[in-house]
Structures are given as structure tokens and as C-alpha cells.
Design a protein around this motif. Structure first.
Motif, mmCIF file in Angstrom:
data_model
loop_
_atom_site.group_PDB
_atom_site.id
_atom_site.type_symbol
_atom_site.label_atom_id
_atom_site.label_comp_id
_atom_site.label_asym_id
_atom_site.label_seq_id
_atom_site.Cartn_x
_atom_site.Cartn_y
_atom_site.Cartn_z
ATOM 1 N N PHE A 179 3.545 -0.718 -70.348
ATOM 2 C CA PHE A 179 3.550 -2.180 -70.229
ATOM 3 C C PHE A 179 2.113 -2.682 -70.301
ATOM 4 N N MET A 202 11.472 -5.058 -64.266
ATOM 5 C CA MET A 202 10.621 -3.866 -64.205
ATOM 6 C C MET A 202 10.863 -3.072 -62.918
ATOM 7 N N VAL A 260 1.841 0.859 -66.204
ATOM 8 C CA VAL A 260 1.809 -0.596 -66.236
ATOM 9 C C VAL A 260 0.384 -1.101 -66.063
ATOM 10 N N THR A 312 -1.628 -4.272 -65.372
ATOM 11 C CA THR A 312 -1.250 -5.590 -64.859
ATOM 12 C C THR A 312 -2.293 -6.155 -63.899
#
Lengths: 308, 244
Positions: free
Chosen positions: A227, A246, A258, A260
Motif C-alpha cells: 500500500f 485494510m 503499508v 502511510t
């Protein structure tokens, strides 16, 4: 080589230069099955580049990426002492410096980046080819096992939502059209967007689009999902719906990496948090420890700014 | 005034009715449409291939250059050939190209229509290629990456994702190219083809009156172009409305 044979993804000595800009400067890590690795760091730290190197959307300058013990990237000679030893550079250096040990010679060649692909002789080339032939996986096959979700969603603008999801399973996995559509509908059902099957991406909100993008990647039954800042391009009120999907995915046991800025997600869902800064991993730990006792001063500074 | 009209009617009769000369125009018009249609198809085929080669070379040259190998060499040779083709075709007049094709390259061929179709197709291909290349470059890079990330190879990604979107972007420009081509075929007379322009000229030669046949030819071109432009406008509007 120290290798964990059970690691799903293994990254070794990853460097990425864009011209003079040295974005990644030596990243090594392993990602096990079922892990949710959350990568955080200041912008420009190289975390997105790191992620994009995992499925070779960016080709690393040096280093290797292994997926399920199969080599995804080209062979990096610097990671293989036996390859270095076969090079003309090594032999020349060894002849000039008889006092240096094998280890010292290899270290010198590594540190000074002395290998020149084209002039290292047949034995060297042969060994490189052999290692590659024994270990490589076709990049397109590898990518089928690595799902990716982008910051800008990137649903195919020319296809309906349903076709966005079924295209790859039908064309690449040779799935029967009816079966693929049935599966796609079940996935859309799961994210509550079954009624949008015949819509085009432009007709959906950002949050809906990103949920579909996650499902599109899922339809290939990937072994790991990447991601890339999946919520950064969303309106604030839509971030929650994407994070929920998610979280559900993580709970189902999917291996995830991920990138983020959502610290809440990192704390709640992550099994490990990685802090990348200036192109290297400065710190990595389980979220509990990571957020309560950060050791690296850069991380302490970073956390003090993002955790209010 | 009456006399003027009477003379006009006479002229009309002489140029179009006598000896069924209007059928010359009709036949010529058909020929013009046939050449334009098939040349457009050839142009699009050439354009797609060249645009694909050139844009894939641009996109992949760095990563491929590093690896070397036969693929890179082949692609860079193809790219050079395409570059040469574009330079030559865009750098010389289409009349000259037509004459060279007719009198040199296909000197042994008796099918002049086929030669004209080839010439105009090859000429148009150069312009269409650049239209397509612009179109491919204007498709969002993320679309391409999403395709690759699912496991599609370069060509599959182009076929399933990039080219369909490219077509939508370039459709209006492509229609414009069709209009240009339609008018360009008026030089077919140089190699003895009786297209619309040549038909008008033949009538002029027979009747020794230029006004009627040439104005008629001009009007036919004009009407076709106006109708076609209208259609393109409508198409553009529809594409914008259903912008998905």
C-alpha cells in the motif's frame, strides 16, 4: 549470506539512485507471512521508493529482492562473495596486494564499487548467469503475487468497476469469465459496493475508488499486498472507510506492507513499524515499543511532530 | 437576367448532362473515397506500430540499456528506422512521394489505385504515428503502473489499458487527419487516377468551360468536409459528456 528461508519477502542491500539523488542507501529487511509492516518516515525519505522497489516498479540500483526464495531483481554481484572472487578486478587487486586477505579484498571492492559489469571476464559472467537462472522468477509472475494499491488509486479509466476487477484474473490467471465475475461480485459485496459494478471509476468517490482498487489487487489472490500511501489523496471523511477495509484485510491474515502517515493505523494494526529516514531504516520495532520508547533521535523528533 | 440564367442552364447541361458527364464526377468521387478510406486504415496501422515502438523505446531505453542484450539492440534499431521514416515522409512533398512510388518503386505495377492507396497510407502513417505518440504520452502514468503491478507485461498493458484510453484522447485529431487526407488525394491525377479532381478536370478539357466542373468539384469536397466536421464535433461532445 544470512538468510531466513521462511521469509516471504527478503530485501538485501537495497540502493536506489536517481542520478545524483541517492534515495535509498542500503536497506535490508525481511517480511514474514502474516506480518503487517507499516513504513513511516518524513516525505522524501525514500519510503515510497522502497515499496516500489519491492515489485520492481522502480528498478533498484543495487541490491536484491526475493519473494518466496525466488529472485525478483537482477543478481547483485556485491551480495555474492563468490562472484566478486571470479571478477578480473578481484584478481588484479589480489595480485597487486598479496598481503590483503580475501575478506579485505572483497570489502574494498564493495566499498569502492569497483566492479565494471562489462570487463569482469567470462567466469564472472557465467556465475552471474548461473545464479540468476537457478533463482529467478519472471517479474510478471512475481507481480501477480504482489498486490499493489496506489496513492492515486489508478483504477483503469476505460473499464467498468467489474471489468477493472476481472481483467487480470481472466487474462493472466485464465480464469473463466463467469467465475471471475462471481468472485468480483463477492469482493464488491464485501466492501459494500456491489451496486457500483457497472459504474465507471470517475463516477465513484475517492474512498469508494480506493476500496475498489484494494479489491482489484485482491482478486489476483496475492501473497503480499503493498500500500503506497493509500489514504493520502482522500478527503478526510473518506479515510476511515479505506482503513476499515485494510484492517479487515489484516485481520484475515494478509501479509501487508503499508507506507502511510496514519499513526493510528500503525499502532492498531501493525505488527511491526519501520522508520525510514535518509534512505535507511533508522529503527524498527513492534508498535507498542516503537511509539512508547523510540530510540533514534530523528524518530523521536518525527514522532513529536506527527503525534499530537 | 433571364439570358444569364439561360446561359448557366446551358453550361450545366453541357458539363453534366450531355454524355452523362455527371457520372464521371460520381465515379471520381467514389475513387476519392476508396483511396481515402483504405489509406486511412493503412495510416492507422502504421501509426499504431510506430507510436508503440517509439514510445516503448523512450520508456524502456534506460532500464534496457543497462541490461543490454538482443532486445535492446532490436528495439533501438527499430526506433532508428521509425525515426528515419518520419523524417523522410514529413520532409518531402506528398506529390513527390506519390510519383516516386508510381514511377520507381511500383513501376511494374499496373494497379495505380493500389499504388495511390499505399502512398497516401504511408504518408498519413507518419502523421498518425505522432498523433498516437502524443496520445500515449498523455495517458496517466499511473494507469500503466497499475497494469504492470497486476502482472501484465508491457504489450498487454498497452493493449488492454493504454491504447484504448489513447484512442479516446486522439479521436478528434485523428478525424482531422482524415479530412486532410481526403483533400490530399486530389493529387492522384498525377499518376493517371480518375479521382474527383481529375474527373472535374477531364470535363473541363472536354467542354472547354472551367467554371461549372471545377466549382462542382470544390463544392463536393466542401460538403463532405463540412458534414464530417459536424460528425466529429458531435463525437467530441459525446465523449466529453460520457467522460469515463
Amino acid at each position: 549470506m544470512t538468510t531466513d528461508r521462511n521469509a516471504l519477502v527478503r530485501v538485501e542491500g537495497l540502493y536506489k539512485y536517481f542520478g545524483e539523488n541517492r534515495v535509498l542507501r542500503g536497506i535490508s529487511t525481511e517480511i514474514d507471512k502474516g506480518e503487517v509492516v507499516v513504513v513511516i518516515g518524513p516525505s522524501g525519505s525514500g519510503k515510497s521508493t522502497f515499496l516500489r522497489c519491492l515489485n520492481l516498479l522502480e528498478e533498484p540500483t543495487y541490491g536484491e529482492v526475493w519473494l518466496e526464495n525466488k529472485l525478483v531483481t537482477p543478481v547483485d554481484p556485491y551480495l555474492h562473495p563468490d562472484v566478486i572472487e571470479l571478477s578480473k578486478t578481484y584478481q588484479k587487486l589480489a595480485a597487486e596486494n598479496p598481503e590483503m586477505s580475501r575478506e579485505a579484498l572483497i570489502e574494498k571492492i564493495r566499498a569502492e564499487d569497483l566492479l565494471h559489469e562489462k570487463h569482469e571476464g567470462k567466469a564472472y559472467k557465467g556465475r552471474m548467469k548461473q545464479i540468476y537462472a537457478e533463482n529467478y522468477i519472471n517479474i510478471n509472475l512475481a507481480r501477480q503475487k504482489i498486490g499493489m494499491v496506489f496513492q492515486q488509486f489508478n483504477l483503469f479509466a476505460n473499464l467498468k468497476i467489474l471489468d477493472n476487477i476481472t481483467l487480470a484474473p481472466i487474462k493472466l490467471l485464465k480464469m473463466d469469465k463467469a467465475a471471475a465475475e462471481q468472485k468480483a461480485m463477492a469482493l464488491l459485496e464485501r466492501i459494500g459496493l456491489a451496486d457500483k459494478a457497472d459504474a465507471y471509476p470517475q463516477q465513484l468517490s475517492g474512498g469508494q475508488t480506493q476500496r475498489v482498487a484494494i479489491v482489484r489487487a485482491l482478486a489476483m489472490d496475492p501473497d503480499v499486498m503493498l500500500f503506497d500511501e493509500p489514504t493520502s489523496a482522500l478527503d478526510p471523511e473518506m479515510v476511515g472507510e479505506v482503513l476499515d477495509v485494510m484492517k479487515e484485510l489484516a485481520a484475515s491474515g494478509m501479509t501487508m506492507v503499508v507506507v502511510t502517515h496514519e499513526m493510528g493505523f500503525a499502532k492498531e494494526v501493525g505488527t511491526r513499524v519501520v522508520f525510514i529516514d535518509e534512505g535507511v531504516i533508522k529503527e524498527e520495532a513492534p508498535p507498542q515499543e516503537f511509539f512508547s520508547q523510540p530510540k533514534d533521535p530523528r524518530l523521536q523528533d518525527f514522532l513529536s511532530k506527527v503525534l499530537i | 437576367m433571364n439570358e444569364w440564367f439561360a446561359r448557366l442552364a446551358d453550361q450545366f447541361r453541357l458539363n453534366f448532362i450531355t454524355g452523362d458527364r455527371w457520372t464521371w464526377l460520381l465515379e471520381g468521387f467514389k475513387m476519392t473515397l476508396i483511396i481515402t478510406f483504405f489509406a486511412t486504415l493503412i495510416g492507422i496501422a502504421i501509426g499504431v506500430v510506430i507510436a508503440t515502438v517509439r514510445s516503448s523505446y523512450d520508456k524502456n531505453k534506460e532500464s534496457m540499456q543497462k541490461k543490454g542484450g538482443i532486445g535492446y539492440r532490436l528495439l533501438s534499431i527499430l526506433n532508428s528506422i521509425c525515426g528515419l521514416y518520419l523524417t523522410v515522409i514529413r520532409g518531402t512533398p506528398v506529390v513527390v512521394q506519390l510519383l516516386i512510388m508510381y514511377f520507381i518503386i511500383f513501376a511494374s505495377s499496373t494497379n495505380s489505385t493500389m499504388v495511390a492507396i499505399m502512398s497516401f497510407g504511408i504518408n498519413s502513417g507518419a502523421y498518425v504515428a505522432e498523433i498516437f505518440r502524443g496520445g500515449i504520452m498523455s495517458v496517466d502514468k499511473g494507469q500503466f503502473e497499475a497494469g504492470r503491478s497486476l502482472g501484465f507485461n508491457y504489450i498487454q498493458t498497452m493493449i488492454y489499458i493504454v491504447i484504448p484510453q489513447m484512442f479516446k484522447i486522439v479521436l478528434p485529431t485523428l478525424c482531422n487527419e482524415f479530412i486532410v487526407l481526403l483533400k490530399e488525394t486530389s493529387i492522384s491525377g498525377y499518376v493517371g487516377i480518375r479521382d474527383l479532381t481529375k474527373a472535374g478536370d477531364l470535363i473541363r478539357g472536354r467542354t472547354f468551360s472551367a467554371f461549372m466542373p471545377l466549382i462542382a468539384v470544390a463544392l463536393i469536397y466542401l460538403v463532405v468536409v463540412i458534414v464530417f466536421t459536424k460528425l466529429v464535433r458531435r463525437l467530441e461532445r459525446r465523449l466529453r459528456n460520457s467522460d469515463h
